[in-house]
Write an enzyme that holds these catalytic residues in place. Structure first.
Site, PDB file in Angstrom:
ATOM      1  NE  ARG A 137      10.985  -3.387   3.389  1.00 22.27           N
ATOM      2  CZ  ARG A 137       9.726  -3.390   3.842  1.00 22.27           C
ATOM      3  NH1 ARG A 137       9.474  -3.207   5.128  1.00 22.27           N
ATOM      4  NH2 ARG A 137       8.731  -3.549   3.009  1.00 22.27           N
ATOM      5  N   GLY A 185       0.808  -1.215   0.000  1.00 24.58           N
ATOM      6  CA  GLY A 185       0.000   0.000   0.000  1.00 24.58           C
ATOM      7  C   GLY A 185       0.838   1.260   0.000  1.00 24.58           C
ATOM      8  CE  LYS A 232       7.352   0.291   6.028  1.00 27.91           C
ATOM      9  NZ  LYS A 232       7.779  -0.535   7.167  1.00 27.91           N
ATOM     10  CG  ASP A 273      -0.637   8.587   4.317  1.00 30.33           C
ATOM     11  OD1 ASP A 273      -0.133   7.448   4.335  1.00 30.33           O
ATOM     12  OD2 ASP A 273      -0.344   9.467   5.150  1.00 30.33           O
ATOM     13  NE  ARG A 321       5.097  -8.768   1.483  1.00 27.15           N
ATOM     14  CZ  ARG A 321       5.367  -7.733   2.271  1.00 27.15           C
ATOM     15  NH1 ARG A 321       4.893  -7.700   3.483  1.00 27.15           N
ATOM     16  NH2 ARG A 321       6.078  -6.721   1.817  1.00 27.15           N
ATOM     17  CG  ASP A 367       0.389  -8.944   6.151  1.00 33.20           C
ATOM     18  OD1 ASP A 367       0.043  -9.519   7.196  1.00 33.20           O
ATOM     19  OD2 ASP A 367       0.427  -7.705   6.051  1.00 33.20           O
TER      20      ASP A 367
HETATM   21  P1  AMP Z   1       1.487  -3.641   8.056  1.00 29.65           P
HETATM   22  O1  AMP Z   1       0.639  -3.705   9.280  1.00 29.65           O
HETATM   23  O2  AMP Z   1       2.538  -2.543   8.101  1.00 29.65           O
HETATM   24  O3  AMP Z   1       2.078  -4.945   7.700  1.00 29.65           O
HETATM   25  O4  AMP Z   1       0.552  -3.211   6.861  1.00 29.65           O
HETATM   26  C1  AMP Z   1      -0.617  -3.902   6.522  1.00 29.65           C
HETATM   27  C2  AMP Z   1      -1.168  -3.390   5.216  1.00 29.65           C
HETATM   28  O5  AMP Z   1      -1.464  -1.995   5.301  1.00 29.65           O
HETATM   29  C3  AMP Z   1      -0.227  -3.503   4.023  1.00 29.65           C
HETATM   30  O6  AMP Z   1      -1.005  -3.789   2.906  1.00 29.65           O
HETATM   31  C4  AMP Z   1       0.389  -2.132   3.939  1.00 29.65           C
HETATM   32  O7  AMP Z   1       0.890  -1.840   2.651  1.00 29.65           O
HETATM   33  C5  AMP Z   1      -0.791  -1.263   4.295  1.00 29.65           C
HETATM   34  N1  AMP Z   1      -0.400   0.053   4.808  1.00 29.65           N
HETATM   35  C6  AMP Z   1       0.197   0.337   5.988  1.00 29.65           C
HETATM   36  N2  AMP Z   1       0.379   1.666   6.119  1.00 29.65           N
HETATM   37  C7  AMP Z   1      -0.101   2.251   4.999  1.00 29.65           C
HETATM   38  C8  AMP Z   1      -0.225   3.610   4.534  1.00 29.65           C
HETATM   39  N3  AMP Z   1       0.229   4.631   5.254  1.00 29.65           N
HETATM   40  N4  AMP Z   1      -0.784   3.811   3.322  1.00 29.65           N
HETATM   41  C9  AMP Z   1      -1.227   2.789   2.578  1.00 29.65           C
HETATM   42  N5  AMP Z   1      -1.170   1.512   2.960  1.00 29.65           N
HETATM   43  C10 AMP Z   1      -0.608   1.225   4.154  1.00 29.65           C
HETATM   44 MG    MG Z   2       3.477  -5.501   6.433  1.00 26.74          MG
END
Ligand code: AMP
Ligand code: MG
Length: 470
Positions: free
Chosen positions: A168, A84, A105, A117, A175, A240
């Site tokens: 990164r 995301g 990232k 965002d 995954r 994930d």
């Molecule tokens: P995480 O908990 O960091 O593993 O993220 C879980 C999901 O949320 C993944 O698909 C990330 O890409 C998405 N995600 C986390 N933060 C953001 C953000 N600020 N904008 C868009 N997607 C996000």
């Molecule tokens: Mg993640």
């Protein structure tokens, strides 16, 4: 601009990703560049400009994309997730022919951003930099941090913060959730392609899907024992966030423990303690069971036979884990030989540490200089344990203190240190960040000038929660 990109993931079928350029930012400024890592990767640092590391200029040979994946979060099926806010620029081939993903990232919205965002702010970016590099120096398989740029953008979280992008580096970003993505769609053809890709990339000796599963099980069992040995709590072991390569990924609400509590949780959203320190092996096994279930149709055409083989592979997790755990904790006690009573000796110390809330890192480190007893509040409890330990040490032949000091770090990325470095950075002072980062490069040395960074935090400065507000 000539980064030696060779983009094998971008050559996979379109359903594995969405091609997506980073979204440009207003004022890229290079805040941190990991020149040592750049050299290891064979990258010319003059080519690692703020514009490139911010995604404003896409380097020649890159094939930017956002990866598709799905996953279970906190035990619940979330369906499609995907990158995301991360953009895979491409894969770098090092001088010794190793392949690494280079990802930005915080590089802007993608089709997988949902409500987000697509951005990151400086705090979590610096946290990931410090902690992932600290893990590397401790010898824990991990993604790496190549650079931090600030973007000149304001990011809205609980408050507004300066935007930042982390570069990164990882063996890959594939995954458990990548497999789940195609298994959920019943797309056997994609699964087969993914298995082949991952075998080529990470497990060249593996024979088919079963061999791959066995390889991942071994890598993850190894990884989690290392986390346990350093008092590391990942915090969000969702499927994930578990790599196929066996590298630690996703440094969001992670932390190293201060006072030892086996049930310690850091993440503010982990109300149930699902990802507590002592739950990590079980949670890894749970994730691997999800991976196994994705692979069943490729393990054997006959479903009963596939189940039998997958179960046998999964049963190996605890066997490997226990053997590795013993190796890790024996070394922490200065032991190289194996004896039957070792597990109970190790657990005897852990029990006493837990009862005292003893500082995990400092207590183990103090074993090497004979002062560990000062961390255990009940002297009788310490003496009863130490007697058995000294007797056991007497049956070792080598330099037991050297064994302990090579297994028990003097310095770790304690939460309060990371928070101090971030607070200073937010006022424009990067010096504490750089100093801490330098200190963490040699975690097993007692460097005099870094004595202040080895101080055990007072209960009032202990930070019990880290936030997902990344
Ligand atoms: P995480 O908990 O960091 O593993 O993220 C879980 C999901 O949320 C993944 O698909 C990330 O890409 C998405 N995600 C986390 N933060 C953001 C953000 N600020 N904008 C868009 N997607 C996000
Ligand atoms: Mg993640």
């Amino acid at each position: 601009m000539a980064l030696a990109f060779d983009n094998s993931y971008a050559r996979l079928p379109e359903k594995f990703y969405t091609r997506q350029d980073p979204v440009a930012v207003p004022a890229p400024d290079l805040a941190v560049l990991n020149t040592g890592l750049a050299a290891d990767l064979g990258l010319d640092t003059t080519e690692l400009t703020a514009d490139i590391l911010a995604g404003n200029t896409v380097p020649e040979g890159a094939a930017p994309l956002a990866q598709a994946y799905s996953g279970h979060q906190f035990g619940h099926w979330s369906g499609q997730l995907g990158d995301g806010r991360a953009i895979l620029l491409g894969e770098v081939i090092t001088p010794d022919k190793q392949r690494f993903d280079m990802v930005l990232k915080g590089a802007g919205r993608t089709p997988y951003s949902r409500g987000g965002d697509g951005r990151a702010w400086l705090g979590p970016v610096l946290r990931e930099y410090l902690v992932s590099e600290a893990m590397f120096s401790l010898g824990v398989p991990t993604t790496r941090a190549l650079a931090v740029v600030t973007t000149g953008e304001e990011i809205l979280r609980e408050d507004t913060y300066p935007g930042a992008i982390l570069t990164r580096i990882a063996a890959s970003h594939i995954r458990v959730g990548t497999f789940q993505h195609f298994a959920a769609a019943n797309d056997l053809e994609a699964l087969e392609i993914l298995v082949q890709h991952v075998i080529t990339r990470h497990y060249p000796d593996a024979k088919g899907a079963l061999g791959l599963l066995e390889g991942v099980i071994k890598a993850q069992a190894n990884l989690v024992t290392k986390w346990m040995g350093f008092g590391f709590i990942h915090g969000v072991m969702n499927t994930d966030n578990m790599t196929i390569s066996g590298e630690t990924i996703d440094y969001g609400p992670c932390a190293f423990m201060d006072g030892f509590d086996p049930e310690q949780v850091f993440s503010s959203i982990d109300q149930m303690g699902r990802y507590a320190w002592d739950q990590q092996p079980d949670m890894a096994a749970w994730n691997l069971t999800q991976l196994a279930s994705c692979l069943l149709p490729l393990i054997d055409n006959e479903s009963e036979a596939a189940l039998v083989k997958a179960r046998a592979a999964l049963e190996q997790f605890s066997v490997i884990y226990e053997a590795e755990w013993l190796k890790v904790f024996r070394a922490k006690l200065g032991l190289v030989r194996a004896e039957d009573g070792d597990a109970s000796l190790i657990n005897g110390l852990l029990t006493r540490m837990a009862a005292s809330g003893a500082d995990f890192t400092a207590t183990f480190r103090a074993l090497g200089n004979g002062t560990a007893g000062t961390h255990i509040t009940n002297p009788g409890a310490w003496d009863s344990w130490a007697q058995g330990w000294h007797a056991r040490l007497g049956r070792e032949t080598g330099d037991t203190v050297a064994v302990m000091n090579a297994a028990n770090p003097a310095i770790i990325a304690r939460n309060y240190l990371v928070e101090d470095a971030i607070s200073a950075a937010l006022t424009g002072d990067m010096a504490p960040f750089f100093r801490l980062n330098t200190a963490l490069e040699k975690p097993f040395d007692d460097v005099a000038e870094f004595a202040d960074l080895r101080v055990i935090p007072e209960p009032s400065t202990k930070i019990y929660q880290t936030f997902c507000g990344t």
